[in-house]
Design an enzyme around this catalytic site. Structure first.
Site, PDB file in Angstrom:
ATOM      1  N   THR A 211       0.890  -1.163   0.000  1.00 19.11           N
ATOM      2  CA  THR A 211       0.000   0.000   0.000  1.00 19.11           C
ATOM      3  C   THR A 211       0.919   1.199   0.000  1.00 19.11           C
ATOM      4  O   THR A 211       2.081   1.085   0.368  1.00 19.11           O
ATOM      5  CB  THR A 211      -0.824  -0.005   1.312  1.00 19.11           C
ATOM      6  OG1 THR A 211      -1.667  -1.153   1.328  1.00 19.11           O
ATOM      7  CG2 THR A 211      -1.682   1.247   1.474  1.00 19.11           C
ATOM      8  N   ARG A 239     -13.654  -7.834  -0.875  1.00 15.92           N
ATOM      9  CA  ARG A 239     -12.943  -7.540   0.384  1.00 15.92           C
ATOM     10  C   ARG A 239     -12.418  -6.093   0.338  1.00 15.92           C
ATOM     11  O   ARG A 239     -11.798  -5.661  -0.611  1.00 15.92           O
ATOM     12  CB  ARG A 239     -11.794  -8.511   0.562  1.00 15.92           C
ATOM     13  CG  ARG A 239     -10.929  -8.284   1.815  1.00 15.92           C
ATOM     14  CD  ARG A 239      -9.680  -7.478   1.541  1.00 15.92           C
ATOM     15  NE  ARG A 239      -8.765  -7.428   2.672  1.00 15.92           N
ATOM     16  CZ  ARG A 239      -7.710  -6.613   2.751  1.00 15.92           C
ATOM     17  NH1 ARG A 239      -7.452  -5.783   1.763  1.00 15.92           N
ATOM     18  NH2 ARG A 239      -6.934  -6.615   3.796  1.00 15.92           N
ATOM     19  N   VAL A 240     -12.699  -5.343   1.386  1.00 18.10           N
ATOM     20  CA  VAL A 240     -12.157  -3.993   1.524  1.00 18.10           C
ATOM     21  C   VAL A 240     -11.265  -3.991   2.756  1.00 18.10           C
ATOM     22  O   VAL A 240     -11.647  -4.509   3.808  1.00 18.10           O
ATOM     23  CB  VAL A 240     -13.294  -2.953   1.660  1.00 18.10           C
ATOM     24  CG1 VAL A 240     -12.741  -1.582   2.020  1.00 18.10           C
ATOM     25  CG2 VAL A 240     -14.097  -2.877   0.358  1.00 18.10           C
ATOM     26  N   GLY A 241     -10.074  -3.440   2.615  1.00 11.20           N
ATOM     27  CA  GLY A 241      -9.135  -3.420   3.736  1.00 11.20           C
ATOM     28  C   GLY A 241      -9.260  -2.158   4.568  1.00 11.20           C
ATOM     29  O   GLY A 241     -10.295  -1.489   4.578  1.00 11.20           O
ATOM     30  N   ASP A 242      -8.176  -1.824   5.253  1.00  8.59           N
ATOM     31  CA  ASP A 242      -8.193  -0.646   6.124  1.00  8.59           C
ATOM     32  C   ASP A 242      -7.976   0.652   5.367  1.00  8.59           C
ATOM     33  O   ASP A 242      -8.396   1.722   5.840  1.00  8.59           O
ATOM     34  CB  ASP A 242      -7.110  -0.789   7.211  1.00  8.59           C
ATOM     35  CG  ASP A 242      -5.707  -0.976   6.628  1.00  8.59           C
ATOM     36  OD1 ASP A 242      -5.590  -1.511   5.504  1.00  8.59           O
ATOM     37  OD2 ASP A 242      -4.741  -0.580   7.303  1.00  8.59           O
ATOM     38  N   THR A 262       0.217   0.664   6.452  1.00  5.43           N
ATOM     39  CA  THR A 262       0.296  -0.373   5.426  1.00  5.43           C
ATOM     40  C   THR A 262       0.385  -1.707   6.174  1.00  5.43           C
ATOM     41  O   THR A 262       0.693  -1.736   7.359  1.00  5.43           O
ATOM     42  CB  THR A 262       1.535  -0.198   4.522  1.00  5.43           C
ATOM     43  OG1 THR A 262       2.720  -0.310   5.319  1.00  5.43           O
ATOM     44  CG2 THR A 262       1.560   1.154   3.843  1.00  5.43           C
ATOM     45  N   GLY A 263       0.130  -2.798   5.471  1.00 10.61           N
ATOM     46  CA  GLY A 263       0.195  -4.106   6.124  1.00 10.61           C
ATOM     47  C   GLY A 263      -1.180  -4.723   6.273  1.00 10.61           C
ATOM     48  O   GLY A 263      -2.134  -4.303   5.606  1.00 10.61           O
ATOM     49  N   GLY A 265      -4.538  -5.294   6.780  1.00 15.40           N
ATOM     50  CA  GLY A 265      -5.620  -4.357   7.048  1.00 15.40           C
ATOM     51  C   GLY A 265      -6.615  -4.835   8.073  1.00 15.40           C
ATOM     52  O   GLY A 265      -7.173  -4.041   8.840  1.00 15.40           O
TER      53      GLY A 265
HETATM   54  N1  GLY Z   1      -3.405  -2.379   4.310  1.00 18.97           N
HETATM   55  C1  GLY Z   1      -3.880  -2.701   3.045  1.00 18.97           C
HETATM   56  C2  GLY Z   1      -4.917  -3.745   3.057  1.00 18.97           C
HETATM   57  O1  GLY Z   1      -4.997  -4.532   3.988  1.00 18.97           O
HETATM   58  O2  GLY Z   1      -5.679  -3.810   2.113  1.00 18.97           O
END
Ligand code: GLY
Length: 362
Positions: A211, A239-242, A262-263, A265
């Site tokens: 990210t 799927r939606v991340g953070d 980043t990482g 989510g």
């Molecule tokens: N941090 C990015 C994700 O998990 O999509």
């Protein structure tokens, strides 16, 4: 910025947490007022920009834009657009790794300090620069987050071209993942006709959570930030991340500072760490201390056995980046050692060390 928190720093982090809790429950305590008194800050007039390590070009571009007197939001978006448009970066924008069906779905959010407004898109398909669409959500709607087909329709309405974002490089990585995922399906990895034990010795294909986050302070001392990503590689569609979630993937309070991540989510979504980091900076933590505090929060809240190693530590990594109103910067990750984040200011750009909780053994 020291690399590794000593045990006394850990103690400090824990005591800091207890002090915060105690203050919150003392009748009549004015937590915000007290915190502000503990952390007097002289506003720093930029230019300064920070980002995850993949953003050296982004922070350099952001500072170039800031030098012209531009708003910090213009600068950070111009910065990350370089990475979003780069087909070689398989974790962001065009060329990002696709979901399990081979479709690239992008998440992005922007937040503007002076107005406190935010815009975001989730699971957006077909638009190379999702951060620009996120900004359009901020500017041209009364909403904060648009997802999926609605986000794409909105982008099309505003003239964004809808394109196939899957590059050959990303497609080949996706095919390899699909062919080596399981020996209980019908896909076979490349092999010789004479091979009898197909795929037996293939190493596991790495999953990516790459990210880019970028925060900046402009010449007027105002702060803005952006986070943008193709998300977890080969994810379940939808799927939606953070990254596009305000308070998780990024947060800014113009009087305090900004943070982003980043990482993995999912770990951040369950802890809203960018908001937490900004609140810790409000209480007087340095950016690095606040980022370490968020890492520790995730460690403390991770309980599922399959996510933990044999010493009870998370197997995954999450990284945070922060800057405060005074122009101080810092970052931290759960697992580290020699990782860095990108910083640029009037003196040029550099990579600065990320603090960490646990040293990764190579
Ligand atoms: N941090 C990015 C994700 O998990 O999509």
């Amino acid at each position: 910025m020291s690399l590794k928190p000593s045990s006394s720093r850990r103690d400090f982090l824990k005591k800091g947490a207890l002090a915060g809790v105690a203050a919150a429950f003392v009748p009549g305590a004015r937590v915000v007022g007290e915190a502000a008194a503990r952390a007097p800050r002289k506003a720093f007039a930029g230019p300064i920009a920070i980002s995850s390590r993949n953003g050296t070009r982004a922070v350099e571009k952001a500072v170039e834009v800031l030098r012209s007197g531009a708003d910090a939001l213009d600068a950070v978006i111009a910065g990350v657009n370089i990475v979003e448009g780069d087909p070689e970066d398989v974790t962001v924008g065009y060329g990002g790794l696709p979901n399990e069906n081979g479709v690239v779905q992008l998440d992005s959010a922007v937040m503007h300090g002076p107005t406190g407004r935010a815009g975001a898109v989730g699971a957006l398909e077909g638009v190379k620069y999702p951060s620009k669409v996120a900004r359009m959500v901020l500017e041209r709607t009364d909403h904060v987050l648009l997802v999926g087909k609605g986000a794409q329709d909105f982008a099309r309405m505003h003239g964004f071209p809808i394109e196939d974002l899957l590059t050959d490089k990303a497609r080949e990585m996706w095919v390899r993942w699909k062919e080596t995922l399981s020996n209980r399906d019908d896909y076979l990895p490349p092999h010789k006709p004479t091979d009898r034990d197909i795929g037996a010795n293939l190493e596991e294909v790495e999953r990516h959570w790459g990210t880019i986050h970028c925060s900046a302070i402009d010449l007027s001392g105002n702060i803005s930030c952006v986070t943008t990503t193709s998300g977890l590689s080969f994810k379940i569609p939808g799927r939606v991340g953070d990254s596009p979630i305000i308070g998780a993937g990024l947060y800014v309070d113009n009087e305090v500072g900004a943070a982003g991540s980043t990482g993995r989510g999912e770990a951040n979504l369950e802890n809203l760490c960018s908001f937490l980091i900004v609140e810790r900076m409000r209480m007087g933590d340095s950016p690095e201390q606040a980022c370490l505090y968020a890492c520790q929060r995730i460690v403390d809240h991770t309980r599922l056995a399959y996510l933990l190693d044999d010493r009870g530590r998370p197997k995954f990594n999450v990284k945070f980046y922060a800057l405060n109103k005074a122009g101080e910067v810092g970052g931290a990750e759960i697992w580290g050692g020699d990782n860095t984040f990108a910083v640029a200011d009037a003196a040029g750009s550099r990579l600065a060390p990320l603090a960490y909780l646990y040293k990764r053994e190579r």
